[in-house]
Design an enzyme around this catalytic site. Structure first.
Site, PDB file in Angstrom:
ATOM      1  N   GLU A  86       0.808  -1.225   0.000  1.00  0.00           N
ATOM      2  CA  GLU A  86       0.000   0.000   0.000  1.00  0.00           C
ATOM      3  C   GLU A  86       0.842   1.278   0.000  1.00  0.00           C
ATOM      4  OE1 GLU A  86      -4.212  -0.515   1.675  1.00  0.00           O
ATOM      5  OE2 GLU A  86      -2.868  -1.087   3.307  1.00  0.00           O
ATOM      6  N   HIS A 105      -0.551   5.432   7.658  1.00  0.00           N
ATOM      7  CA  HIS A 105      -1.710   4.595   7.337  1.00  0.00           C
ATOM      8  C   HIS A 105      -1.811   3.519   8.404  1.00  0.00           C
ATOM      9  CE1 HIS A 105      -4.607   1.951   5.680  1.00  0.00           C
ATOM     10  NE2 HIS A 105      -3.743   0.998   5.439  1.00  0.00           N
ATOM     11  N   HIS A 107      -4.731   0.696  10.710  1.00  0.00           N
ATOM     12  CA  HIS A 107      -6.035   0.059  10.874  1.00  0.00           C
ATOM     13  C   HIS A 107      -6.461   0.265  12.325  1.00  0.00           C
ATOM     14  CE1 HIS A 107      -4.027  -2.830   7.768  1.00  0.00           C
ATOM     15  NE2 HIS A 107      -4.404  -1.707   7.189  1.00  0.00           N
ATOM     16  N   HIS A 176     -11.570  -0.731   6.438  1.00  0.00           N
ATOM     17  CA  HIS A 176     -10.126  -0.939   6.301  1.00  0.00           C
ATOM     18  C   HIS A 176      -9.328  -0.200   7.377  1.00  0.00           C
ATOM     19  CE1 HIS A 176      -6.459  -0.530   3.342  1.00  0.00           C
ATOM     20  NE2 HIS A 176      -6.086  -0.843   4.563  1.00  0.00           N
TER      21      HIS A 176
HETATM   22 ZN   LIG Z   1      -4.104  -0.997   5.077  1.00  0.00          ZN
END
Ligand SMILES: [Zn+2]
Length: 248
Positions: A86, A105, A107, A176
């Site tokens: 990603e 980024h 979760h 996500h």
């Molecule tokens: Zn992710």
């Protein structure tokens, strides 16, 4: 504008790499990332390039794991190291947000529910006042169709996420996680931690208040954000000491 992956890599400042390593450890220690999630920073010597760990658990990152990427998300010096799938989250946001210096980024778990319900994520207290700018939700089906694996695994999906983020500091990825941007590693870590805390507190308030909540208004959010800007180092020093085993 794009530099080819074959270009000669100019090493980033060791202090910047150390700070990025510390940020990886802090995000793990503070419960923002687990085995997954990542943080990048713009390269300090090569415009458009950024630094990001190889694909691994953030809590275990060392300076030897930090890789350099070009503006398209291609690694310059892979040397057998596998990049995160990603990484295009980072490359595409840096393209559209010149003032952004660092991207997280994650979760982070408390935030996930706010990506799947109609209740927006709003600033419940002063520490998360930066959320007053509004928190958009990125719907991957709009750009990736109904059958993706939910990952932002190519430049087109990264660009769509960057468009959803717009000029805001945080966006949620439905089903996500979330993405947070900042003007420095310390600021983006501060925002990532308090986005998670805010979500936890907001969910608790929703239960207590049976749906009625009072959030910071726009003026309060702007004023608190201004005040907090001078306090980021205080949190960073504590979190870093704890994450690196210096304090308990
Ligand atoms: Zn992710």
């Amino acid at each position: 504008m794009a530099t080819t992956a074959a270009a000669e890599a100019i090493p980033a400042a060791p202090a910047l790499i150390d700070e990025l390593v510390a940020a990886n450890r802090i995000l793990y220690d503070q419960g923002v990332v687990d085995g997954f999630g990542h943080i990048s920073v713009r390269h300090d010597k090569t415009e458009g390039h950024f630094l990001l760990a190889r694909s691994m658990a953030p809590g275990l990152v060392t300076s030897a794991d930090i890789m350099e990427f070009d503006a398209e998300g291609n690694p310059l010096d892979a040397a057998g190291r596998t990049p995160y799938l990603e990484r295009f989250i980072h490359s595409e946001i840096y393209k559209t947000r010149p003032e952004v210096q660092a991207v997280v980024h994650s979760h982070s778990p408390s935030v996930i529910p706010f990506g799947v319900v109609a209740t927006p994520l709003q600033p419940i207290y002063h520490m998360s006042s930066f959320l007053g700018a509004g928190v958009p939700v990125f719907e991957i089906r709009d750009s990736g169709g109904p059958a993706t694996d939910m990952l932002v695994r190519n430049p087109a999906l990264g660009a769509a996420l960057a468009r959803a983020l717009g000029d805001r500091p945080v966006a949620l990825l439905r089903g996500h996680g979330n993405v947070v941007v900042g003007g420095s590693i310390r600021e983006v870590v501060f925002r990532a931690v308090y986005t998670e805390v805010n979500a936890r507190l907001a969910a608790e308030a929703l239960r207590l208040g049976e749906g009625r909540m009072v959030f910071l208004n726009d003026q309060e959010a702007a004023a608190a954000t201004q005040t907090n800007r001078a306090q980021i180092g205080r949190a960073w020093d504590l979190w870093k000491a704890k994450a690196l085993g210096i304090a308990r």
